[in-house]
Design an enzyme around this catalytic site. Structure first.
Site, PDB file in Angstrom:
ATOM      1  N   LYS A  36       0.695  -1.137  -0.034  1.00  0.00           N
ATOM      2  CA  LYS A  36      -0.139  -0.112   0.136  1.00  0.00           C
ATOM      3  C   LYS A  36       0.988   1.253  -0.019  1.00  0.00           C
ATOM      4  CE  LYS A  36      -1.565   1.561   4.092  1.00  0.00           C
ATOM      5  NZ  LYS A  36      -1.186   2.975   4.333  1.00  0.00           N
ATOM      6  N   ASN A  37       1.938   1.223   0.841  1.00  0.00           N
ATOM      7  CA  ASN A  37       2.742   2.383   0.969  1.00  0.00           C
ATOM      8  C   ASN A  37       3.730   2.824  -0.098  1.00  0.00           C
ATOM      9  OD1 ASN A  37       1.474   2.887   3.478  1.00  0.00           O
ATOM     10  ND2 ASN A  37       3.259   2.461   4.739  1.00  0.00           N
ATOM     11  N   ARG A 106      -4.853  10.779   4.454  1.00  0.00           N
ATOM     12  CA  ARG A 106      -4.115  11.771   4.888  1.00  0.00           C
ATOM     13  C   ARG A 106      -2.677  11.611   3.823  1.00  0.00           C
ATOM     14  NH1 ARG A 106       0.920  12.392   6.798  1.00  0.00           N
ATOM     15  NH2 ARG A 106       1.137  14.399   7.818  1.00  0.00           N
ATOM     16  N   CYS A 130      -4.798  12.401  12.534  1.00  0.00           N
ATOM     17  CA  CYS A 130      -5.390  11.531  12.054  1.00  0.00           C
ATOM     18  C   CYS A 130      -5.390  10.374  13.458  1.00  0.00           C
ATOM     19  CB  CYS A 130      -4.745  10.686  10.917  1.00  0.00           C
ATOM     20  SG  CYS A 130      -3.189  10.245  11.629  1.00  0.00           S
ATOM     21  N   ARG A 135      -0.082  14.887  12.811  1.00  0.00           N
ATOM     22  CA  ARG A 135       0.860  14.611  11.708  1.00  0.00           C
ATOM     23  C   ARG A 135       1.093  15.808  10.920  1.00  0.00           C
ATOM     24  NH1 ARG A 135      -0.601   8.638   9.621  1.00  0.00           N
ATOM     25  NH2 ARG A 135       1.271   8.561   8.567  1.00  0.00           N
ATOM     26  N   PRO A 136       2.038  16.384  11.505  1.00  0.00           N
ATOM     27  CA  PRO A 136       2.496  17.718  11.053  1.00  0.00           C
ATOM     28  C   PRO A 136       3.065  17.285   9.416  1.00  0.00           C
ATOM     29  CG  PRO A 136       3.902  17.137  12.689  1.00  0.00           C
ATOM     30  CD  PRO A 136       3.050  16.068  12.557  1.00  0.00           C
ATOM     31  N   ILE A 137       3.114  18.341   8.530  1.00  0.00           N
ATOM     32  CA  ILE A 137       3.729  18.398   7.040  1.00  0.00           C
ATOM     33  C   ILE A 137       4.881  19.283   7.043  1.00  0.00           C
ATOM     34  CG2 ILE A 137       1.967  16.987   6.140  1.00  0.00           C
ATOM     35  CD1 ILE A 137       1.106  19.602   4.896  1.00  0.00           C
ATOM     36  N   ASP A 138       5.389  20.010   8.349  1.00  0.00           N
ATOM     37  CA  ASP A 138       6.233  20.949   8.140  1.00  0.00           C
ATOM     38  C   ASP A 138       7.430  20.472   7.215  1.00  0.00           C
ATOM     39  OD1 ASP A 138       6.537  19.318  10.367  1.00  0.00           O
ATOM     40  OD2 ASP A 138       8.409  20.400  10.954  1.00  0.00           O
ATOM     41  N   LEU A 139       7.790  19.341   7.340  1.00  0.00           N
ATOM     42  CA  LEU A 139       9.248  18.913   6.705  1.00  0.00           C
ATOM     43  C   LEU A 139       9.034  18.827   5.175  1.00  0.00           C
ATOM     44  CD1 LEU A 139      10.402  16.067   9.047  1.00  0.00           C
ATOM     45  CD2 LEU A 139      11.162  18.404   8.735  1.00  0.00           C
ATOM     46  N   ILE A 342       8.202   6.691  16.892  1.00  0.00           N
ATOM     47  CA  ILE A 342       7.788   7.300  15.723  1.00  0.00           C
ATOM     48  C   ILE A 342       6.355   8.331  15.673  1.00  0.00           C
ATOM     49  CG2 ILE A 342       7.350   7.137  13.382  1.00  0.00           C
ATOM     50  CD1 ILE A 342      10.387   6.112  14.100  1.00  0.00           C
ATOM     51  N   ARG A 412      -8.357  -0.422   4.593  1.00  0.00           N
ATOM     52  CA  ARG A 412      -7.326   0.393   3.990  1.00  0.00           C
ATOM     53  C   ARG A 412      -6.090  -0.143   3.829  1.00  0.00           C
ATOM     54  NH1 ARG A 412      -5.627   4.278   7.883  1.00  0.00           N
ATOM     55  NH2 ARG A 412      -4.193   4.830   6.440  1.00  0.00           N
TER      56      ARG A 412
HETATM   57  C1  UD1 Z   1       4.573   6.485   6.408  1.00  0.00           C
HETATM   58  C2  UD1 Z   1       3.698   5.341   6.139  1.00  0.00           C
HETATM   59  C3  UD1 Z   1       3.206   4.941   7.458  1.00  0.00           C
HETATM   60  C4  UD1 Z   1       4.425   4.814   8.584  1.00  0.00           C
HETATM   61  C5  UD1 Z   1       5.248   5.936   8.595  1.00  0.00           C
HETATM   62  C6  UD1 Z   1       6.424   5.482   9.484  1.00  0.00           C
HETATM   63  C7  UD1 Z   1       2.639   5.819   4.011  1.00  0.00           C
HETATM   64  C8  UD1 Z   1       1.574   6.007   3.371  1.00  0.00           C
HETATM   65  N1  UD1 Z   1       2.455   5.712   5.285  1.00  0.00           N
HETATM   66  O1  UD1 Z   1       3.889   7.515   6.970  1.00  0.00           O
HETATM   67  O2  UD1 Z   1       2.612   3.628   7.527  1.00  0.00           O
HETATM   68  O3  UD1 Z   1       4.015   4.412   9.695  1.00  0.00           O
HETATM   69  O4  UD1 Z   1       5.663   6.309   7.367  1.00  0.00           O
HETATM   70  O5  UD1 Z   1       7.221   4.615   8.956  1.00  0.00           O
HETATM   71  O6  UD1 Z   1       3.853   5.510   3.552  1.00  0.00           O
HETATM   72  N2  UD1 Z   1       6.818  14.150  10.822  1.00  0.00           N
HETATM   73  C9  UD1 Z   1       6.949  15.614  11.110  1.00  0.00           C
HETATM   74  N3  UD1 Z   1       6.811  16.565  10.106  1.00  0.00           N
HETATM   75  C10 UD1 Z   1       6.608  16.254   8.961  1.00  0.00           C
HETATM   76  C11 UD1 Z   1       6.498  14.699   8.470  1.00  0.00           C
HETATM   77  C12 UD1 Z   1       6.563  13.917   9.344  1.00  0.00           C
HETATM   78  O7  UD1 Z   1       6.973  15.987  12.316  1.00  0.00           O
HETATM   79  O8  UD1 Z   1       6.584  17.032   7.891  1.00  0.00           O
HETATM   80  C13 UD1 Z   1       6.723  13.114  11.891  1.00  0.00           C
HETATM   81  C14 UD1 Z   1       5.507  12.420  12.013  1.00  0.00           C
HETATM   82  O9  UD1 Z   1       4.456  13.288  12.643  1.00  0.00           O
HETATM   83  C15 UD1 Z   1       5.753  11.396  12.712  1.00  0.00           C
HETATM   84  C16 UD1 Z   1       7.278  10.931  11.982  1.00  0.00           C
HETATM   85  O10 UD1 Z   1       7.533  12.075  11.554  1.00  0.00           O
HETATM   86  O11 UD1 Z   1       5.680  11.402  13.969  1.00  0.00           O
HETATM   87  C17 UD1 Z   1       7.037   9.861  10.999  1.00  0.00           C
HETATM   88  O12 UD1 Z   1       6.570  10.514   9.749  1.00  0.00           O
HETATM   89  P1  UD1 Z   1       6.653  10.129   8.257  1.00  0.00           P
HETATM   90  O13 UD1 Z   1       8.073   9.221   8.261  1.00  0.00           O
HETATM   91  O14 UD1 Z   1       6.583  11.336   7.555  1.00  0.00           O
HETATM   92  O15 UD1 Z   1       5.368   9.127   8.084  1.00  0.00           O
HETATM   93  P2  UD1 Z   1       4.306   9.226   6.973  1.00  0.00           P
HETATM   94  O16 UD1 Z   1       5.071   9.410   5.669  1.00  0.00           O
HETATM   95  O17 UD1 Z   1       3.348  10.009   7.302  1.00  0.00           O
END
Ligand code: UD1
Length: 439
Positions: A36-37, A106, A130, A135-139, A342, A412
């Site tokens: 899926k991912n 998301r 979620c 689940r921030p997207i700042d990065l 995580i 899902r």
């Molecule tokens: C992806 C996977 C999810 C998996 C996760 C970690 C998909 C669709 N989903 O989610 O199944 O559990 O990787 O292996 O591939 N974070 C920030 N800022 C950001 C982005 C992330 O603080 O801009 C934090 C998140 O809140 C979280 C951590 O980083 O605590 C890991 O997130 P990330 O690796 O981005 O996971 P996803 O891509 O959302």
């Protein structure tokens, strides 16, 4: 109350539940479906190709359906037959993703980088939190800004544009975010100049995305390692690609066999990508052998405790496998400790497992699991995708019947989970119930 009034204030919904008859050994062979991912970023990546792309081994999951709906909205016809998907992105006509489509999933945030690269502008709603907590997207945003995308955050929407092409940059990530790494790959593949991602996510899904983009004409090297180089090219074309096997689904099936004293051969798997989980199952007393594309597990009569499992970015123990492994550990002989590094809120399944008799204490990131001799069937609710899978693992091992509700979370990420497990000797029925929702 009159009948008509009753009808006005309630709406009848149909909801699916899984009824699991516990106590049967999970044993036999099963093939694992595509990841899926990987499928979600790959579907977004087809946008860059400006022509037809074909994805094989693409699982039939509700999250994949959501990505297909986004592509269709954007003006890209999608055809599906079995596990093959054809996407024609030559006529991409929209640069926005409506809020209701963003809310469905998301991870549709990966469309941001892809649409920005193709059209130079995007309007997308903020994905918000979620079930796993904020689940921030700042990065994602700071990285795309480094590539020259101008992003305005406006009342829950992201309004983005760039004049001309995006520009390559050196992007050090403060955390190896999977989604942010994917968005950078998508945006930088056709940017002007070279992009370097430092502290990139190393998950196998990243290398799968890079392989597809390279097949489309991109020049990406180092994907799967912590430094990735992307030499921007002017244009990409479509390509044909096979999605890698789902490592979390593989780990979940292994947990089903482990928790029920079973024996399983998981076929069409990629053992390397499950390597973070296998030593933990071995520590629990399971015998494991891996072939090139298969994983064999034989469980002991009673599982042993795990010392400490710490979730980590790949190649460490995956956060997505924490809940299913915890369900197995709930029945182990002794005390196991889990540390979730995580996500902030990833122990929601604990309260549900407790309803089945599990003895688990959570304090912040740490869960202490005192193994019990037996779990008992109960009515439980899937609170999120992998937490839901954990309830299935527990239900298979429990005495009596477990009824799991809210299984849309499980759908899902697991294709027809009941059929797969029934083929291994389980007894799971999907039942559709009428439920009334107050208006
Ligand atoms: C992806 C996977 C999810 C998996 C996760 C970690 C998909 C669709 N989903 O989610 O199944 O559990 O990787 O292996 O591939 N974070 C920030 N800022 C950001 C982005 C992330 O603080 O801009 C934090 C998140 O809140 C979280 C951590 O980083 O605590 C890991 O997130 P990330 O690796 O981005 O996971 P996803 O891509 O959302």
């Amino acid at each position: 109350m009159l009948d008509t009034e009753y009808l006005l204030c309630e709406r009848v919904l149909f909801v699916d539940q899984l009824r699991i008859r516990g106590g049967l050994r999970v044993a036999g062979e099963i093939s694992v479906h595509g990841a899926k991912n990987s499928s979600l970023p790959l579907l977004a990546a087809t946008i860059l190709g400006k022509s037809q792309s074909i994805l094989h081994n693409c699982p039939r999951l509700s999250d994949v359906d959501a990505a297909v709906r986004i592509l269709s909205y954007l003006g890209c016809p999608v055809e599906r037959s079995g596990h093959t998907v054809w996407v024609d992105t030559s006529q991409l006509s929209h640069f926005d993703v409506p809020e209701e489509l963003m809310r469905e999933m998301r991870s549709s945030i990966v469309f941001l980088g892809a649409i920005a690269a193709r059209l130079g502008k995007v309007k997308i709603s903020f994905p918000g939190g979620c079930e796993l907590g904020p689940r921030p997207i700042d990065l994602h945003l700071s990285s795309l800004r480094k590539l020259g995308l101008i992003i305005r955050e406006d009342h829950g929407f992201l309004d983005c544009e760039v004049a001309g092409r995006l520009k390559g940059a050196v992007i050090p990530l403060s955390f190896p975010s999977v989604g942010a790494t994917e968005n950078i790959l998508l945006a930088a593949a056709t940017a002007e100049g070279v992009t370097q991602i430092l502290n990139a996510a190393q998950e196998p899904e990243i290398a799968d995305l890079a392989d597809f983009l390279n097949a489309c004409g991109a020049k990406i090297s180092g994907a799967g390692k912590s430094t990735i180089f992307i030499e921007g090219v002017e244009e990409l074309h479509g390509a044909e690609h096979e999605v890698i096997p789902d490592r979390i689904v593989s780990a979940t099936y292994l947990c089903c066999a482990a928790a029920t004293g079973g024996e399983i051969l998981v076929r069409r798997a990629c053992p390397e990508t499950v390597a973070g989980v296998l030593p933990v199952l071995e520590q629990m007393g399971c015998r494991i052998y891996t072939g090139e594309k298969s994983i064999y597990l034989k469980a002991p009569e009673r599982l042993k405790r795990i010392r400490t499992v710490r979730t980590m970015p790949y190649p460490g123990f995956p956060t997505d496998a924490q809940a299913p492994v915890m369900a197995a550990a709930a029945l182990a002989d002794g005390t196991s400790v889990f540390v979730e590094n995580i996500f902030e809120s990833r122990y929601k399944h604990v309260a549900e497992l407790a309803r089945m008799g599990a003895d688990i204490k959570v304090e912040g990131k740490v869960a202490v699991v005192n193994g019990v001799k037996k779990l008992y069937g109960a009515g439980v609710e899937a609170t999120d995708l992998r937490g839901g899978a954990a309830l299935v693992v527990a239900g298979l091992a429990a005495e009596g019947e477990t009824v799991v509700s809210q299984i849309q979370h499980i759908d899902r990420g697991y294709e027809q989970i009941e059929e797969s497990l029934n083929s291994l000797g389980a007894h799971i029925q999907r039942v559709t119930e009428k439920a009334a929702e107050d208006q």
